[in-house]
Design a protein around this motif. Structure first.
Motif, mmCIF file in Angstrom:
data_model
loop_
_atom_site.group_PDB
_atom_site.id
_atom_site.type_symbol
_atom_site.label_atom_id
_atom_site.label_comp_id
_atom_site.label_asym_id
_atom_site.label_seq_id
_atom_site.Cartn_x
_atom_site.Cartn_y
_atom_site.Cartn_z
ATOM 1 N N CYS A 1 9.662 -3.539 6.064
ATOM 2 C CA CYS A 1 9.848 -4.914 5.564
ATOM 3 C C CYS A 1 11.308 -5.314 5.474
ATOM 4 O O CYS A 1 11.620 -6.311 4.825
ATOM 5 N N VAL B 1 0.956 -2.799 -10.718
ATOM 6 C CA VAL B 1 -0.295 -2.113 -11.042
ATOM 7 C C VAL B 1 -0.332 -1.763 -12.530
ATOM 8 O O VAL B 1 -1.351 -1.944 -13.213
ATOM 9 N N ASP C 1 9.882 2.102 -18.177
ATOM 10 C CA ASP C 1 10.345 1.984 -16.783
ATOM 11 C C ASP C 1 11.859 2.158 -16.721
ATOM 12 O O ASP C 1 12.583 1.691 -17.584
ATOM 13 N N ASN C 2 12.289 2.814 -15.673
ATOM 14 C CA ASN C 2 13.721 2.983 -15.385
ATOM 15 C C ASN C 2 14.447 1.669 -15.233
ATOM 16 O O ASN C 2 15.607 1.553 -15.587
ATOM 17 N N GLN D 1 8.505 -2.527 -7.506
ATOM 18 C CA GLN D 1 9.002 -2.876 -6.170
ATOM 19 C C GLN D 1 9.046 -4.385 -5.961
ATOM 20 O O GLN D 1 9.944 -4.910 -5.319
ATOM 21 N N TYR E 1 11.711 -7.007 -3.411
ATOM 22 C CA TYR E 1 11.425 -8.220 -2.642
ATOM 23 C C TYR E 1 10.973 -9.409 -3.495
ATOM 24 O O TYR E 1 9.968 -10.039 -3.223
ATOM 25 N N ASP F 1 -1.654 -11.086 0.709
ATOM 26 C CA ASP F 1 -2.970 -10.448 0.568
ATOM 27 C C ASP F 1 -3.365 -10.171 -0.878
ATOM 28 O O ASP F 1 -3.997 -9.178 -1.190
ATOM 29 N N VAL G 1 10.701 8.291 -18.165
ATOM 30 C CA VAL G 1 9.874 9.289 -18.861
ATOM 31 C C VAL G 1 10.264 10.642 -18.287
ATOM 32 O O VAL G 1 10.178 10.869 -17.088
ATOM 33 N N GLY H 1 4.574 4.288 -8.804
ATOM 34 C CA GLY H 1 4.947 3.819 -7.468
ATOM 35 C C GLY H 1 5.416 4.950 -6.569
ATOM 36 O O GLY H 1 4.737 5.953 -6.413
ATOM 37 N N ASP I 1 0.606 3.046 -6.132
ATOM 38 C CA ASP I 1 1.189 3.742 -4.972
ATOM 39 C C ASP I 1 1.368 5.250 -5.154
ATOM 40 O O ASP I 1 1.421 5.983 -4.180
ATOM 41 N N ILE J 1 -1.296 -3.456 -3.400
ATOM 42 C CA ILE J 1 -1.381 -3.918 -4.777
ATOM 43 C C ILE J 1 -2.851 -4.102 -5.160
ATOM 44 O O ILE J 1 -3.303 -3.706 -6.235
HETATM 45 C C1 LIG Z 1 9.202 -5.200 1.083
HETATM 46 C C2 LIG Z 1 7.822 -4.829 0.606
HETATM 47 C C3 LIG Z 1 6.761 -5.667 0.894
HETATM 48 C C4 LIG Z 1 5.469 -5.352 0.437
HETATM 49 N N1 LIG Z 1 4.443 -6.210 0.724
HETATM 50 C C5 LIG Z 1 3.193 -5.958 0.241
HETATM 51 C C6 LIG Z 1 2.099 -6.834 0.491
HETATM 52 O O1 LIG Z 1 2.257 -7.837 1.203
HETATM 53 N N2 LIG Z 1 0.896 -6.534 -0.050
HETATM 54 C C7 LIG Z 1 0.683 -5.428 -0.815
HETATM 55 O O2 LIG Z 1 -0.425 -5.216 -1.292
HETATM 56 N N3 LIG Z 1 1.700 -4.549 -1.048
HETATM 57 C C8 LIG Z 1 2.943 -4.793 -0.538
HETATM 58 N N4 LIG Z 1 3.960 -3.905 -0.768
HETATM 59 C C9 LIG Z 1 3.666 -2.681 -1.531
HETATM 60 C C10 LIG Z 1 3.607 -2.986 -3.030
HETATM 61 O O3 LIG Z 1 4.831 -3.540 -3.473
HETATM 62 C C11 LIG Z 1 3.291 -1.710 -3.771
HETATM 63 O O4 LIG Z 1 2.008 -1.277 -3.371
HETATM 64 C C12 LIG Z 1 3.301 -1.953 -5.275
HETATM 65 O O5 LIG Z 1 4.581 -2.321 -5.737
HETATM 66 C C13 LIG Z 1 2.855 -0.691 -5.997
HETATM 67 O O6 LIG Z 1 2.850 -0.973 -7.364
HETATM 68 P P1 LIG Z 1 2.948 0.167 -8.432
HETATM 69 O O7 LIG Z 1 2.833 -0.518 -9.738
HETATM 70 O O8 LIG Z 1 2.004 1.258 -8.080
HETATM 71 O O9 LIG Z 1 4.390 0.820 -8.265
HETATM 72 P P2 LIG Z 1 5.885 0.231 -8.132
HETATM 73 O O10 LIG Z 1 5.903 -1.209 -7.851
HETATM 74 O O11 LIG Z 1 6.567 1.158 -7.207
HETATM 75 O O12 LIG Z 1 6.472 0.459 -9.597
HETATM 76 C C14 LIG Z 1 6.627 1.746 -10.130
HETATM 77 C C15 LIG Z 1 7.616 1.714 -11.270
HETATM 78 O O13 LIG Z 1 7.576 2.957 -11.956
HETATM 79 C C16 LIG Z 1 8.861 3.304 -12.373
HETATM 80 N N5 LIG Z 1 8.924 4.753 -12.580
HETATM 81 C C17 LIG Z 1 8.600 5.752 -11.732
HETATM 82 N N6 LIG Z 1 8.745 6.961 -12.321
HETATM 83 C C18 LIG Z 1 9.147 6.706 -13.587
HETATM 84 C C19 LIG Z 1 9.474 7.547 -14.689
HETATM 85 N N7 LIG Z 1 9.389 8.890 -14.640
HETATM 86 N N8 LIG Z 1 9.876 6.959 -15.844
HETATM 87 C C20 LIG Z 1 9.970 5.599 -15.923
HETATM 88 N N9 LIG Z 1 9.672 4.755 -14.914
HETATM 89 C C21 LIG Z 1 9.275 5.311 -13.770
HETATM 90 C C22 LIG Z 1 9.750 2.818 -11.226
HETATM 91 O O14 LIG Z 1 11.089 2.608 -11.678
HETATM 92 C C23 LIG Z 1 9.048 1.518 -10.794
HETATM 93 O O15 LIG Z 1 9.596 0.379 -11.410
HETATM 94 C C24 LIG Z 1 5.238 -4.172 -0.310
HETATM 95 C C25 LIG Z 1 6.313 -3.318 -0.590
HETATM 96 C C26 LIG Z 1 7.594 -3.627 -0.134
HETATM 97 C C27 LIG Z 1 8.745 -2.719 -0.460
#
Ligand SMILES: Cc1cc2nc3c(=O)[nH]c(=O)nc-3n(C[C@H](O)[C@H](O)[C@H](O)COP(=O)(O)OP(=O)(O)OC[C@H]3O[C@@H](n4cnc5c(N)ncnc54)[C@H](O)[C@@H]3O)c2cc1C
Ligand code: FES
Lengths: 103, 338
Positions: A42, B15, B34-35, B42, B47, B54, B87, B118, B285, B296
């Motif tokens: 991306c 999520v 969160d850090n 993400q 972004y 979607d 954490v 993530g 993720d 997502i």
């Molecule tokens: C450019 C781009 C475009 C995308 N486009 C799409 C799309 O069109 N459709 C779609 O479905 N998905 C898309 N995605 C993917 C989507 O962003 C991810 O699937 C989504 O962000 C996952 O969410 P999450 O909450 O699992 O984790 P994340 O968004 O990765 O968040 C995890 C968080 O946990 C924190 N963390 C991790 N470990 C620790 C710890 N030990 N202590 C404290 N904090 C911690 C991190 O700092 C982070 O902020 C895209 C991703 C990117 C990079």
């Protein structure tokens, strides 16, 4: 069969089969070579940084502002630095030579 | 002081934010760590302005809009956020509770842990210069907590984004600031760029074209850094180096929590999204199961099923009655709908 030639960080060359429509990053990643491509293509992570062989540079679409900005977050930038996910492979690029940039 | 809650969520990405809602509907309270210094993972960090196409029933929504909407949706459940900290440890306190420790020394007690991390923690991208780690937290900083240490010092800021520009402008009031970047264009807010160029004109900021290549002990000042431009190597002695090259994601302490991992992802079942350790769940993720898609959308589904399973740990004696948000008076009350 179309192909690209990829030099890894140890200097070893690989001939990888390439399909038009895939990006250079995808071709390298799907072949199992070590390209992180954390954002999946991306233009949001700069971890698909490659060097393009100078002979091939002029055949590519120029970098857009998004790609140039993202390269600001990569290191060891050279004139021929590109993001692999921003180059789509097509038949004109058959045989293109690229090198993985350092981690 | 210790905080006590039902569920501790590791991460505050999209999520995790939806998990607050699903848990909340079942009367389960949560804290999130969160850090990053903001929620959204993400979507907000990588972004915020980019479109997502979607998300069901949203033809288009940007990363930041999605975060904002999820925050609104979670609000009635009064989640507590502990931002800007990681954490680090999770310890079994007793049969029914976990003790969680963060990098800020905060401790939280919870009945269940939900890992929604993530691709891991966002950490600064460090220039791959040999030996730089020897100077970290002494002469090299990737973030700034106390700017007063820079007073009357020579500071070299590296990078071309918002952090680099903002700190260049800010520190120019108290320090001798130099900014190094590989080109004289910046991907930062136009206001900050203009301000920097203005300061440069007034000789209050010194702009250097180039890329860092080396760091070593200095003679007149604590460190000497080398940089190249047009194949020429230059040297400069400084007190502090502040590299700002954005953030990247790294698994971090999760690897040490004794969970079954599959290539840095946490293995879960697809009924409860529970890990190999009972009462520790994982969604989004960071988890792995056959057929997993890092979307997502998938994370939202996982959050709903995980919440059902958490209920059994949080209210072992109660039966959970399945209800729709459309019609349930009880759920309306929780959502603050009259
Ligand atoms: C450019 C781009 C475009 C995308 N486009 C799409 C799309 O069109 N459709 C779609 O479905 N998905 C898309 N995605 C993917 C989507 O962003 C991810 O699937 C989504 O962000 C996952 O969410 P999450 O909450 O699992 O984790 P994340 O968004 O990765 O968040 C995890 C968080 O946990 C924190 N963390 C991790 N470990 C620790 C710890 N030990 N202590 C404290 N904090 C911690 C991190 O700092 C982070 O902020 C895209 C991703 C990117 C990079
Ligand atoms: S894969 Fe992330 S920028 Fe190319």
């Amino acid at each position: 069969m179309n192909k690209i030639v990829v030099k890894d960080r140890l200097g070893k060359n690989y001939n990888l089969p390439a399909n038009p429509g895939s990006t250079i990053m995808e071709i390298i990643r799907d072949a199992g070579l070590d390209i992180e491509a954390a954002c999946g293509g991306c233009c949001a992570c700069a971890t698909c940084h490659i060097y393009v062989d100078n002979e091939w540079l002029s055949k590519l679409n120029p970098k857009d502002e998004d790609e140039e900005s993202m390269l600001d977050q990569a290191f060891e930038i050279k004139e021929n630095s590109r993001l692999g996910c921003q180059i789509e492979f097509d038949e004109d690029l058959n045989g293109i030579i690229v090198e993985l940039a350092p981690d | 002081m210790e905080d006590k809650t039902d569920v501790l969520i590791v991460g505050a990405g999209p999520v995790a934010l939806f998990a607050i809602f699903e848990l909340g509907l079942l009367n389960i309270k949560c804290h999130l760590v969160d850090n990053l210094d903001k929620p959204g993972g993400q979507c907000s960090e990588l972004y915020p302005e980019k479109p997502i196409y979607d998300i069901p029933a949203r033809v288009m929504i940007t990363g930041q809009e999605l975060t904002d909407e999820l925050m609104k949706q979670a609000k009635p459940f009064e989640p507590i956020f502990h931002l800007g900290q990681q954490v680090e440890k999770i310890l079994k306190k007793n049969e029914k509770e976990w003790l969680i420790e963060t990098s800020n020394g905060k401790t939280i007690i919870a009945k269940c842990i939900v890992i929604a991390a993530g691709a891991g923690s966002f950490v600064p991208r460090k220039p791959p210069i040999e030996g730089i780690e020897n100077y970290e937290n002494k002469n090299v900083f990737y973030s700034i907590k106390d700017k007063s240490i820079f007073k009357n010092k020579t500071v070299l800021i590296a990078g071309g984004g918002d952090s680099a520009l903002d700190w260049t402008n800010e520190l120019s009031n108290i320090a001798d600031v130099k900014l190094i970047h590989r080109r004289k264009e910046f991907r930062a807010a136009p206001d900050s760029v203009n301000k920097m160029l203005e300061l440069e004109n007034k000789n209050r900021v010194n702009f250097i074209l180039g890329q860092l290549t080396k760091i070593k002990k200095g003679k007149a000042k604590p460190i000497e850094v080398h940089f190249t431009h047009d194949n020429k190597i230059n040297k400069i002695e400084i007190d502090y180096l502040l590299p700002f090259f954005g953030l990247k994601m790294e698994l971090g302490p999760i690897a040490n929590w004794g969970l079954n991992l599959n290539q840095n992802l946490i293995e879960v079942d697809t009924e409860k999204f529970e890990t190999s350790t009972p009462s520790i769940f994982s969604i989004g993720d960071i988890n792995y199961y056959p057929g997993k898609l890092k979307l997502i959308l998938s994370g939202f589904h996982e959050a709903a099923l995980m919440a059902q399973a958490c209920f059994k740990y949080c209210y072992p004696d109660k039966k959970n009655i399945f209800r729709y948000t459309t019609s349930s008076k009880d759920l309306h009350k929780k959502l603050g709908i009259k």
